[in-house]
Motif scaffolding. Structure first.
Motif, PDB file in Angstrom:
ATOM      1  N   LEU A 157      19.239  30.558  10.736  1.00 35.59           N
ATOM      2  CA  LEU A 157      20.475  29.784  10.722  1.00 35.59           C
ATOM      3  C   LEU A 157      20.737  29.066  12.045  1.00 35.59           C
ATOM      4  N   PRO A 158      20.548  29.690  13.201  1.00 33.66           N
ATOM      5  CA  PRO A 158      20.674  28.919  14.443  1.00 33.66           C
ATOM      6  C   PRO A 158      19.651  27.783  14.533  1.00 33.66           C
ATOM      7  N   ALA A 159      18.438  28.011  14.015  1.00 35.77           N
ATOM      8  CA  ALA A 159      17.417  26.951  14.035  1.00 35.77           C
ATOM      9  C   ALA A 159      17.846  25.766  13.172  1.00 35.77           C
ATOM     10  N   LEU A 160      18.438  26.049  12.028  1.00 37.62           N
ATOM     11  CA  LEU A 160      18.925  24.965  11.170  1.00 37.62           C
ATOM     12  C   LEU A 160      20.075  24.210  11.833  1.00 37.62           C
ATOM     13  N   SER A 161      20.934  24.933  12.544  1.00 42.20           N
ATOM     14  CA  SER A 161      22.072  24.293  13.214  1.00 42.20           C
ATOM     15  C   SER A 161      21.618  23.343  14.314  1.00 42.20           C
ATOM     16  N   ARG A 162      20.413  23.581  14.845  1.00 41.52           N
ATOM     17  CA  ARG A 162      19.912  22.717  15.924  1.00 41.52           C
ATOM     18  C   ARG A 162      19.216  21.458  15.396  1.00 41.52           C
ATOM     19  N   VAL A 163      19.027  21.347  14.083  1.00 43.51           N
ATOM     20  CA  VAL A 163      18.388  20.167  13.509  1.00 43.51           C
ATOM     21  C   VAL A 163      19.300  18.957  13.710  1.00 43.51           C
ATOM     22  N   GLU A 190      25.737  19.811  11.414  1.00 37.78           N
ATOM     23  CA  GLU A 190      26.910  20.303  12.144  1.00 37.78           C
ATOM     24  C   GLU A 190      26.951  21.822  12.179  1.00 37.78           C
ATOM     25  N   SER A 191      26.720  22.451  11.036  1.00 36.18           N
ATOM     26  CA  SER A 191      26.801  23.906  10.957  1.00 36.18           C
ATOM     27  C   SER A 191      26.000  24.385   9.761  1.00 36.18           C
ATOM     28  N   PRO A 230      27.882  34.931   9.145  1.00 37.97           N
ATOM     29  CA  PRO A 230      29.067  34.520   9.911  1.00 37.97           C
ATOM     30  C   PRO A 230      29.373  33.027   9.850  1.00 37.97           C
ATOM     31  N   GLY A 231      28.395  32.155   9.685  1.00 41.30           N
ATOM     32  CA  GLY A 231      28.668  30.716   9.698  1.00 41.30           C
ATOM     33  C   GLY A 231      29.023  30.119   8.354  1.00 41.30           C
ATOM     34  N   PHE A 232      29.034  30.928   7.288  1.00 41.93           N
ATOM     35  CA  PHE A 232      29.215  30.363   5.953  1.00 41.93           C
ATOM     36  C   PHE A 232      30.592  29.741   5.760  1.00 41.93           C
ATOM     37  N   THR A 275      26.187  15.431   9.334  1.00 36.57           N
ATOM     38  CA  THR A 275      27.029  14.313   9.785  1.00 36.57           C
ATOM     39  C   THR A 275      26.847  13.076   8.920  1.00 36.57           C
ATOM     40  N   GLY A 276      25.760  12.994   8.164  1.00 33.28           N
ATOM     41  CA  GLY A 276      25.499  11.844   7.306  1.00 33.28           C
ATOM     42  C   GLY A 276      24.984  12.279   5.958  1.00 33.28           C
ATOM     43  N   ASP A 277      24.046  11.507   5.415  1.00 32.63           N
ATOM     44  CA  ASP A 277      23.477  11.814   4.106  1.00 32.63           C
ATOM     45  C   ASP A 277      22.757  13.165   4.165  1.00 32.63           C
ATOM     46  N   PRO A 278      23.207  14.149   3.372  1.00 33.30           N
ATOM     47  CA  PRO A 278      22.571  15.479   3.443  1.00 33.30           C
ATOM     48  C   PRO A 278      21.089  15.461   3.079  1.00 33.30           C
TER      49      PRO A 278
END
Length: 815
Positions: free
Chosen positions: A485-491, A495-496, A537-539, A646-649
């Motif tokens: 999950l932290p790795a995905l957040s850094r893409v 955003e989260s 925790p981030g859900f 932030t844009g197109d998922p």
């Protein structure tokens, strides 16, 4: 036969001489018949065609049923064992559960939709593999790694090689020997996208009677010959009572067993909508028939003198009636042929763009049964609209027609009465259909405005399943999620990120019972229960579910911390004292009352209620617990990830896949979709019903207005001399205009009144199809009536304005 062929040749010559009349009639019939054929093709496949299994009428399922919640739940492992061994209605019983099978070893890893099934699964369904053998009860032995694959997987990944039997496929990091390939016609009764089936091994712990309400297995049973569903249902109801008497602590007060035919399981939810649409297109066809009958009446009236001459020359009335019927049948058959083309195009569009939750949608086609239905409709409609002018002609005084010449007489006045009656019927049918369509459209519009309780735009979701062969302990699974999950957040563009055991609108749900400290259920009522979800925790932050009180989960809420939970508003409303602070209240899973071994869970936060299965579902209390505190349940091995962008998922999917592969190159991601798309899919069936009924309603309104226009235009043409005389005697053009409009609106008013009465009766059948809209909604009835009145005024004004332009000198000279 010679006479009929002669009539057919004569009718074809007459129709070629009137191309405009022929084109209008054929198109009118094509629209009505084509719409009926298209909807019938859906009904034929979904409701009428037998399921693709041997003797499908004997296939049933058993549900654990909770009448208070009106909820059907799957069965449990001990339940399956009891229903198989301790009942008498079933020849064989099988169960299955979901299984995410990651296949590796040939290019990119793929996430297959798989099933774990008992060895009796394929024999219960009565299906035979295309190659090899089906699974057997002996395959249920623990670590029996054999598998049956679908025809699609065989062709896609194994090149359709006959020698695939005996080969090994790497699934979830382990070798499985392929023992069978199912034919292309086979579809799993519970999950149409399943591609791989492996044997299920139920352990003694899973079969313990303490797990009777651990409901996760879909059951398929085959009734013994001669045993009806009602007999099996009565036996299972009695068996449920017996179980509750033997172990009342294992069951809620209203728990019972329900037996449902497999056909009803697959079509029960869509059946009302399809029958509604079939009724709607029936209305359209009736309006089309009335329109064509009106056209033929006008045509017959213009041919009265010709028919009278033919009668004077020796033609018998029955010969003339037969000729009219042959002409009508030719028109209906040509209309049916064009209608089949329209139906074919409509069905292709439905199969391509229709909702995936329509059962067997890929099988819908224009087949022989649909063609026979179309032929029957054509013959019936040809007889219906052909008999009206034929009957009118039979009653006509042909000798009087010869004397009357072109002035018209009693026969034409009688024909006018019939034509007006048909227009009244068209208006009534159109209003009834318009009202139903208006109610469905308003219902859909209200449903679309319902908030799901979270912000859905710019959110992507996908599934990740960890193979047990390499993630053997809960701690290794938790470590993977903590890293992912932290790795995905850094893409870039993310955003989260968070993860959950059951993503909203994903097609799955998890409901269970628990106990709340200080809460005592009312007598004979169920204890606390609701949806339970494991989350990271981030859900809550990624979903933007509003936090109303307390806190969200933190990294410290792990296996070493105190057990905590977050609940929603519905939980607080149902199970906590009014006005009490929910933070600090405790609950627990397990038997009531609590004892020294009870592990209490403390509520640390309250969030807004969210929709989960559909926007119109009744709210259930929701309970969230941390993934990191679910040790011993193996739940962390399969989670749905949610990513806010932030844009197109969809633009970040490749980067997200790369982040997963950076941690484990053999892990595929599955079920990639945006939350907006998932919500839209949950509404697809309602959207389709509202859209089709709206189209049919508009078509009915168009046909009814054309019918009204045609009658008034014909009336004006027949009364040209009268209009000329009125104008010659001093009537103003406004008087003539008002005369024609009043006559047209009188017909529309009578039809409207009859239609309103019919709509009040018919729309009550829409109750289950409506959301937050009454079947007698005054605004819809008023709006539809106003629309019909406006259209009727427009349809009447055109011939009325033509009447005001009659030159009295020319009109009188023509006489």
């Amino acid at each position: 036969m010679d006479a009929i062929l002669q009539d057919a040749r004569y009718a074809c010559r007459r129709l070629r001489q009137a191309p405009g009349f022929t084109l209008v009639v054929v198109l009118t019939l094509a629209l009505g018949i084509g719409a009926n054929s298209a909807i019938f093709s859906v009904v034929n496949t979904v409701l009428l065609a037998p399921l693709p299994y041997r003797d499908p009428g004997r296939l049933v399922t058993i549900y654990h049923y909770y009448p208070v919640q009106q909820m059907q739940a799957p069965v449990s492992a001990p339940g399956y064992q009891d229903y198989r061994d301790r009942t008498h209605s079933f020849a064989s019983v099988a169960v299955e559960s979901g299984w995410r099978a990651n296949i590796t070893g040939a290019g990119e890893p793929q996430a297959l939709v798989g099933k774990k099934v008992t060895g009796s699964f394929f024999t219960t369904l009565g299906v035979t593999p295309l190659l090899g053998r089906a699974l057997l009860p002996d395959d249920e032995a623990v670590h029996g790694h054999v598998v049956v694959i679908s025809d699609g997987l065989w062709l896609r990944d194994f090149g359709g090689e006959p020698g695939v039997i005996g080969r090994t496929a790497t699934l979830n990091g382990e070798g499985y020997q392929i023992v069978g390939v199912m034919p292309a016609s086979f579809v799993d009764p519970w999950t149409t996208t399943a591609e791989v089936w492996a044997p299920m091994s139920l352990t003694p712990a899973q079969l313990s009677t303490n797990n009777y309400t651990n409901e996760y297995l879909n059951l398929t049973a085959r009734l013994k010959p001669g045993v009806p569903v009602s007999t099996a249902a009565a036996e299972m109801t009695a068996f449920a009572s017996q179980l509750k008497r033997a172990a009342p602590a294992n069951f809620s007060a209203d728990w019972t067993l329900q037996v449902v035919s497999m056909a009803d399981v697959q079509t029960g939810k869509i059946r009302p909508a399809l029958l509604l649409l079939l009724g709607a297109v029936g209305f359209v066809l009736l309006i089309a028939c009335a329109n064509v009958a009106n056209l033929l009446l006008a045509r017959a009236a213009s041919r009265t003198r010709e028919v009278a001459v033919r009668t004077a020359l020796g033609a018998r009335p029955r010969d003339l009636v037969r000729q009219l019927l042959v002409e009508s049948l030719i028109l209906s058959l040509v209309g049916a042929a064009v209608g089949l083309v329209i139906a074919y195009a409509s069905v292709k569009a439905l199969v391509t763009a229709g909702p995936a939750n329509i059962p067997r949608v890929g099988e819908i086609a224009i087949d022989g049964r649909v063609a026979l239905f179309t032929l029957a409709i054509a013959l019936m409609t040809g007889a219906v609209f052909g008999l009206v002018p034929a009957a009118q002609l039979w009653r006509t005084n042909l000798q009087g027609a010869l004397k009357d010449g072109s002035r018209g007489g009693t026969h034409d006045r009688a024909g006018q009465r019939v034509r007006k009656s048909l227009v009244v019927a068209e208006v009534a049918l159109a209003l009834t259909l318009l009202t139903g369509g208006g109610l469905l459209l308003k219902s859909f519009a209200k449903l679309a405005q319902v908030s799901p309780g979270f912000t859905s735009y710019h959110v992507l979701t996908f599934g990740v399943a960890l193979p047990a062969a390499r993630y053997r302990s809960d701690t290794t699974s938790i470590a993977f999620w903590d890293a992912l999950l932290p790795a995905l957040s850094r893409v870039p563009g993310v955003e989260s990120a968070g993860a959950t055991s059951v993503v909203p609108f994903g097609g799955n749900w998890a409901t269970t019972s628990y106990n709340v400290e200080g809460y005592t259920p009312p007598p004979h009522a169920n204890g606390p229960w609701g949806d339970v979800r494991l989350i990271t925790p981030g859900f809550l932050h990624a979903m933007e579910i509003p936090l109303l009180k307390g806190r969200q989960f933190a990294a410290s809420d792990d296996a070493h911390g105190s057990l905590v939970a977050v609940v929603d508003q519905e939980f607080v409303k149902h199970y906590l004292p009014a006005g009490a602070n929910p933070i600090g209240h405790r609950l627990f899973f397990g038997n009531f009352p609590a004892d020294s071994t009870t592990q209490y869970i403390t509520i640390v936060g309250v969030v807004a209620h969210t929709k989960h299965e559909s926007l119109d579902a009744a709210p259930r209390p929701q309970l969230y617990t941390p993934v990191a505190q679910s040790l011993g349940n193996n739940a962390p091995n399969r989670l749905d990830v949610v990513v806010r962008t932030t844009g197109d998922p969809l633009a970040v999917v490749p980067a997200l896949r790369a982040a997963v592969h950076a941690l484990d190159r053999d892990l595929p991601i599955s079920k990639v979709a945006t939350l907006d798309d998932l919500i839209a899919q949950s509404m697809a069936q309602r959207r389709l019903s509202a859209l089709l009924l709206g189209i049919f309603s508009g078509l009915a309104l168009l046909l009814a207005s054309l019918g009204l226009y045609g009658v008034m235009a014909y009336a004006v043409a027949q009364r040209t001399r009268e209009m000329g005389v009125r104008v010659a005697l001093g009537a103003s053009r406004q008087n003539v205009l008002g005369l024609v409009v009043r006559q047209g609106m009188a017909l529309a008013a009578i039809g409207t009144v009859i239609g309103l009465v019919g709509a009040l009766a018919v729309t009550r059948l829409l109750g289950t199809q409506l959301y937050d809209v009454s079947p007698t909604d005054p605004a819809t009835f008023a709006g539809v009536t106003l629309l019909l009145v406006v259209v009727a005024i427009v349809a009447t004004l055109v011939p009325a304005l033509r009447a005001t332009r009659v030159d009295p000198v020319i009109a009188l000279r023509q006489e």
